[in-house]
Design an enzyme around this catalytic site. Structure first.
Site, mmCIF file in Angstrom:
data_model
loop_
_atom_site.group_PDB
_atom_site.id
_atom_site.type_symbol
_atom_site.label_atom_id
_atom_site.label_comp_id
_atom_site.label_asym_id
_atom_site.label_seq_id
_atom_site.Cartn_x
_atom_site.Cartn_y
_atom_site.Cartn_z
ATOM 1 N N GLU A 33 -1.962 14.123 154.711
ATOM 2 C CA GLU A 33 -2.957 15.180 154.608
ATOM 3 C C GLU A 33 -2.915 16.154 155.768
ATOM 4 O O GLU A 33 -2.488 15.822 156.870
ATOM 5 C CB GLU A 33 -4.362 14.583 154.471
ATOM 6 C CG GLU A 33 -4.955 14.071 155.754
ATOM 7 C CD GLU A 33 -6.278 13.373 155.497
ATOM 8 O OE1 GLU A 33 -6.237 12.206 155.059
ATOM 9 O OE2 GLU A 33 -7.327 13.976 155.724
ATOM 10 N N ASP A 76 -4.559 16.727 150.425
ATOM 11 C CA ASP A 76 -4.394 15.278 150.601
ATOM 12 C C ASP A 76 -3.674 14.729 149.367
ATOM 13 O O ASP A 76 -4.098 14.955 148.231
ATOM 14 C CB ASP A 76 -5.761 14.603 150.766
ATOM 15 C CG ASP A 76 -5.647 13.128 151.124
ATOM 16 O OD1 ASP A 76 -6.028 12.751 152.240
ATOM 17 O OD2 ASP A 76 -5.171 12.350 150.270
HETATM 18 P P1 TTP Z 1 -5.297 8.069 151.983
HETATM 19 O O1 TTP Z 1 -5.074 9.527 151.798
HETATM 20 O O2 TTP Z 1 -6.542 7.649 152.670
HETATM 21 O O3 TTP Z 1 -5.293 7.322 150.580
HETATM 22 P P2 TTP Z 1 -4.348 7.534 149.333
HETATM 23 O O4 TTP Z 1 -3.497 8.748 149.466
HETATM 24 O O5 TTP Z 1 -3.608 6.268 149.072
HETATM 25 O O6 TTP Z 1 -5.377 7.717 148.149
HETATM 26 P P3 TTP Z 1 -6.309 9.005 147.838
HETATM 27 O O7 TTP Z 1 -6.027 10.019 148.895
HETATM 28 O O8 TTP Z 1 -5.901 9.446 146.462
HETATM 29 O O9 TTP Z 1 -7.692 8.467 147.889
HETATM 30 O O10 TTP Z 1 -4.092 7.441 152.780
HETATM 31 C C1 TTP Z 1 -2.761 7.912 152.636
HETATM 32 C C2 TTP Z 1 -1.777 6.759 152.771
HETATM 33 O O11 TTP Z 1 -1.911 6.140 154.039
HETATM 34 C C3 TTP Z 1 -1.982 5.663 151.754
HETATM 35 O O12 TTP Z 1 -1.305 5.914 150.533
HETATM 36 C C4 TTP Z 1 -1.469 4.446 152.461
HETATM 37 C C5 TTP Z 1 -1.708 4.737 153.930
HETATM 38 N N1 TTP Z 1 -2.871 3.976 154.412
HETATM 39 C C6 TTP Z 1 -2.680 2.721 154.995
HETATM 40 O O13 TTP Z 1 -1.540 2.281 155.131
HETATM 41 N N2 TTP Z 1 -3.772 1.985 155.402
HETATM 42 C C7 TTP Z 1 -5.060 2.447 155.253
HETATM 43 O O14 TTP Z 1 -6.021 1.752 155.627
HETATM 44 C C8 TTP Z 1 -5.253 3.749 154.643
HETATM 45 C C9 TTP Z 1 -6.645 4.287 154.441
HETATM 46 C C10 TTP Z 1 -4.142 4.458 154.241
HETATM 47 MG MG MG Z 2 -4.312 10.553 150.068
HETATM 48 MG MG MG Z 3 -5.160 10.971 153.435
#
Ligand code: TTP
Ligand code: MG
Ligand code: MG
Length: 350
Positions: free
Chosen positions: A104, A8
């Site tokens: 991911e 991820d």
């Molecule tokens: P995530 O993998 O959930 O979050 P992240 O990569 O920003 O942070 P980390 O993994 O380090 O905790 O989500 C991946 C991307 O998806 C995120 O950068 C932006 C997008 N996203 C949205 O647009 N809306 C959301 O509600 C979520 C959870 C993610």
């Molecule tokens: Mg992420």
């Molecule tokens: Mg993610």
């Protein structure tokens, strides 16, 4: 026993912006905007998270929690490109990949011969190749099933690697909070807290029947998960990647007005078929032309789906030859994630 890695990307959208605008590094950063404070955030970097800023949070609230936050508008095109680079790296290690969202994936490396089949070494290699290809860090979890691999990738974020081995696993995971279990949302957590259940260990003390009584069918899953048991397979790309409609004409057509009518009909048909796939995001549109002599020509590009665009694509290709046409096809290609649950982009940016 299987060897599963969950990868991820760290604060994905925000990290891409930090990479491209290094002056943002070290400052609290939110992706979303606009500056006026409307809308919600897609994500934020870890500096902003210290203030309690979270994904899907209204920008106005993020500004209250963290007045110094820098807001950057999302640039999906860049994130998609980085995402594709990441998945390309994964494909070098195993064909068994389950893309879960834009940032991911699970990868089954049970039969990967690299690094003497050492899954931890493979995970290290994956992370360093992702960094090399994209300039971005990813976190990874290495284990023998999806549940534990996924939990692992979160344990030492950002830029972390966790290995969860089978020996004594129930004991090792007993202090994990129940929120680590996918499917245990706010409501279930609340219900569990009322019963005094906070950790995997707390769950372990309940019989399967007890858990079924409390949580229905999910009780069996909980009974297994809290012991680190998970038999789910990797689901590789089986989903529809494109959708197209085509028509072979009764006789070859070269009359422009006649072609116009056919194109318009096909476009209506395509829109109809697409209405059954409203959950999918269109990546590209394409036009296929088969000429009287059976030569086939296709043209594909990433512009919005509408009749004008399809027609101009068609013209671009058709004008090259102007030969009578035997068949025309119109289609779209989708962005592909096997499980879209994770990526819920704020509607404004979808
Ligand atoms: P995530 O993998 O959930 O979050 P992240 O990569 O920003 O942070 P980390 O993994 O380090 O905790 O989500 C991946 C991307 O998806 C995120 O950068 C932006 C997008 N996203 C949205 O647009 N809306 C959301 O509600 C979520 C959870 C993610
Ligand atoms: Mg992420
Ligand atoms: Mg993610």
């Amino acid at each position: 026993m299987k060897k599963i890695i969950h990868v991820d990307m760290d604060y994905f959208f925000a990290q891409v912006e930090e990479r491209d605008f290094p002056e943002l590094k070290g400052k609290p950063l939110g992706i979303g905007g606009p500056n006026g404070g409307r809308g919600v955030l897609c994500t934020s970097n870890y500096e902003a998270r210290k203030f309690g800023v979270k994904s899907a949070m209204p920008t106005s609230l993020a500004l209250k929690l963290c007045p110094g936050i820098v807001l950057v508008k999302p640039n999906m095109h860049k994130y998609q490109k980085a995402s594709e680079q990441v998945f390309k790296v994964l494909e070098q290690f195993s064909p068994l990949i389950q893309k879960v969202s834009i940032d991911e994936a699970y990868i089954d490396v049970t039969d990967c011969e690299l690094h003497q089949n050492d899954a931890v070494a493979i995970a290290r290699d994956i992370r360093s190749q992702i960094l090399q290809e994209t300039g971005l860090t990813a976190s990874a979890g290495v284990s023998y099933n999806k549940l534990l691999a996924k939990i692992g990738s979160d344990l030492f974020k950002p830029n972390g690697l966790a290995v969860l081995r089978p020996q004594g696993i129930a004991e090792k995971i007993s202090h994990f909070p129940i929120s680590y279990i996918l499917g245990v949302g706010k409501v279930t957590q609340e219900k569990m807290h009322q019963q005094g259940i906070y950790t995997f260990g707390d769950l372990q003390s309940y019989s399967q029947l007890n858990l079924i009584n409390m949580f229905g069918d999910f009780g069996t899953t909980l009974f297994n998960y809290c012991r680190g048991i998970d038999h789910r397979e990797i689901i590789t790309s089986r989903e529809r990647k494109s959708l197209s409609v085509e028509r072979t004409f009764g006789s070859d057509i070269s009359e422009e007005s006649e072609l116009d009518v056919k194109l318009l009909n096909l476009f209506e048909e395509l829109k109809n078929r697409l209405s059954q796939h409203a959950d999918k995001k269109i990546k590209n549109i394409f036009v296929k032309i088969k000429y009287f002599d059976f030569t086939v020509s296709t043209i594909e590009t990433s512009i919005a789906l509408n009749y004008m665009n399809l027609k101009s694509l068609f013209n671009k290709r058709y004008r090259l030859k102007n030969d009578p046409i035997r068949l025309v096809g119109l289609g779209v290609r989708f962005y592909c994630y096997e499980n879209r649950g994770q990526l819920e982009l704020p509607l404004e940016y979808a």
